[in-house]
Enzyme design. Structure first.
Site, mmCIF file in Angstrom:
data_model
loop_
_atom_site.group_PDB
_atom_site.id
_atom_site.type_symbol
_atom_site.label_atom_id
_atom_site.label_comp_id
_atom_site.label_asym_id
_atom_site.label_seq_id
_atom_site.Cartn_x
_atom_site.Cartn_y
_atom_site.Cartn_z
ATOM 1 N N TRP A 10 11.769 33.975 5.715
ATOM 2 C CA TRP A 10 11.202 32.857 5.448
ATOM 3 C C TRP A 10 11.744 32.334 4.162
ATOM 4 C CZ3 TRP A 10 5.260 34.573 5.084
ATOM 5 C CH2 TRP A 10 5.051 34.612 6.598
ATOM 6 N N LYS A 11 12.866 33.129 3.532
ATOM 7 C CA LYS A 11 13.666 32.755 2.362
ATOM 8 C C LYS A 11 12.639 32.379 1.323
ATOM 9 C CE LYS A 11 17.126 31.609 5.639
ATOM 10 N NZ LYS A 11 18.585 30.836 5.766
ATOM 11 N N GLY A 175 21.215 27.224 9.211
ATOM 12 C CA GLY A 175 20.471 25.989 8.625
ATOM 13 C C GLY A 175 21.200 24.796 8.916
ATOM 14 N N SER A 215 20.689 29.065 13.206
ATOM 15 C CA SER A 215 20.100 27.864 14.254
ATOM 16 C C SER A 215 19.222 28.362 15.623
ATOM 17 C CB SER A 215 20.983 26.815 14.400
ATOM 18 O OG SER A 215 21.261 26.341 12.990
ATOM 19 N N GLY A 236 15.556 31.680 10.707
ATOM 20 C CA GLY A 236 15.233 30.967 9.335
ATOM 21 C C GLY A 236 14.067 29.887 9.494
ATOM 22 N N GLY A 237 14.697 28.860 9.519
ATOM 23 C CA GLY A 237 13.797 27.584 9.772
ATOM 24 C C GLY A 237 12.801 27.546 10.674
HETATM 25 P P1 13P Z 1 18.273 29.326 10.302
HETATM 26 O O1 13P Z 1 17.539 29.748 11.512
HETATM 27 O O2 13P Z 1 17.514 28.185 9.641
HETATM 28 O O3 13P Z 1 19.664 28.796 10.789
HETATM 29 O O4 13P Z 1 18.664 30.566 9.288
HETATM 30 C C1 13P Z 1 19.120 31.812 9.731
HETATM 31 C C2 13P Z 1 19.163 32.591 8.703
HETATM 32 O O5 13P Z 1 19.734 32.626 7.587
HETATM 33 C C3 13P Z 1 18.264 33.878 8.967
HETATM 34 O O6 13P Z 1 18.488 34.614 7.902
#
Ligand code: 13P
Length: 252
Positions: A10-11, A175, A215, A236-237
């Site tokens: 989730w950052k 991202g 991604s 991530g996203g």
């Molecule tokens: P995204 O899926 O947003 O590209 O991010 C990947 C990520 O950094 C997971 O740790």
């Protein structure tokens, strides 16, 4: 047999209320899925770990940390130790994410210390690594990945690999909306598995889960996960929306 894993990083997203809602939503949407050998993981911010753990109780969702400091305790303002994570019941920690490496100066040497501190506290590690765009353009990507693994992890004994999950995340795909092709992911994952076999044993190579990150979304997850050396994803996203994350879990 190695586990399949879908992990949401989730950052720095989701406040307390959003954390509760997201865990609840994921819980509901995976309830009826046959998740035989598949682990579902979420990594909220430190301040929301306990909340997420409470909400995930009695479900199969695992709640993990995004980072930790390598020291036990002391004058490290703003940091969190492995001992502290363990003391609230966290069992797994993500280490070496490219954002930690590039934005917060985490070197291979620091990461090796973090790896040791995590293992001393019986924490499982999701170890991230991956090349920059320039490395891929100059066809240095295999060398870069090899050196990240050698410097961060290859000091370990084979037995420690029971507690290591690898996450290959090419920095140019994080991202950006640009994903490594399933073939590029498979090629790198096969290379990594071969390194493990050469350095350790066939058993270590065969039982270590290697995730792809960068991604991953509902529209490309199935094809990436269908590759034989890709054991899941670090998302991530797309892990921030219940429907998208659930669709990615279904894809596996
Ligand atoms: P995204 O899926 O947003 O590209 O991010 C990947 C990520 O950094 C997971 O740790």
């Amino acid at each position: 047999m190695r586990s399949k894993i879908v992990a949401g990083n989730w950052k720095m997203n989701n406040d307390n209320k959003q954390t509760k809602a997201l865990v609840k939503g994921i819980r509901k949407s995976i309830k009826k899925l046959p998740l035989n050998n598949t682990r579902v993981i979420v990594a909220p911010t430190f301040v929301n770990l306990s909340t997420a753990m409470k909400r995930a109780k009695k479900s199969t969702i695992e709640v993990v940390a995004q980072n930790m400091h390598q020291s036990k305790n002391g004058a490290f303002t703003g940091e969190i130790s492995a001992e502290m994570l363990k003391s609230i019941g966290v069992k797994t920690v993500i280490l070496g994410h490219s954002e930690r490496r590039s934005l917060f100066g985490e070197t291979d040497a620091i990461l090796a210390e973090k790896v040791n501190a995590a293992l001393e506290n019986e924490l499982e590690i999701i170890f991230c690594f991956g090349e920059q765009l320039a490395d891929r353009k100059s066809e240095n990507h295999f060398d870069v990945v090899k050196s990240q693994l050698e410097n961060g992890l290859f000091h370990l004994e084979a037995i420690s690999w029971n507690n290591i999950v690898l996450a290959y995340e090419p920095v140019w795909a994080i991202g950006t909306g640009e994903t490594a092709s399933p073939e590029q992911a498979q090629e790198m994952h096969a290379f990594i598995r071969k390194l493990l076999q050469e350095k350790y044993t066939t058993a270590v190579a065969d039982t270590t889960s290697i995730l792809y990150g960068g991604s991953v979304k509902p529209s490309n997850a199935e094809e990436i996960f269908s590759k034989k050396d890709v054991d899941g994803g670090l998302i991530g996203g797309a892990s921030l929306k219940v429907e998208d994350f659930a669709a990615i879990i279904k894809a596996i």
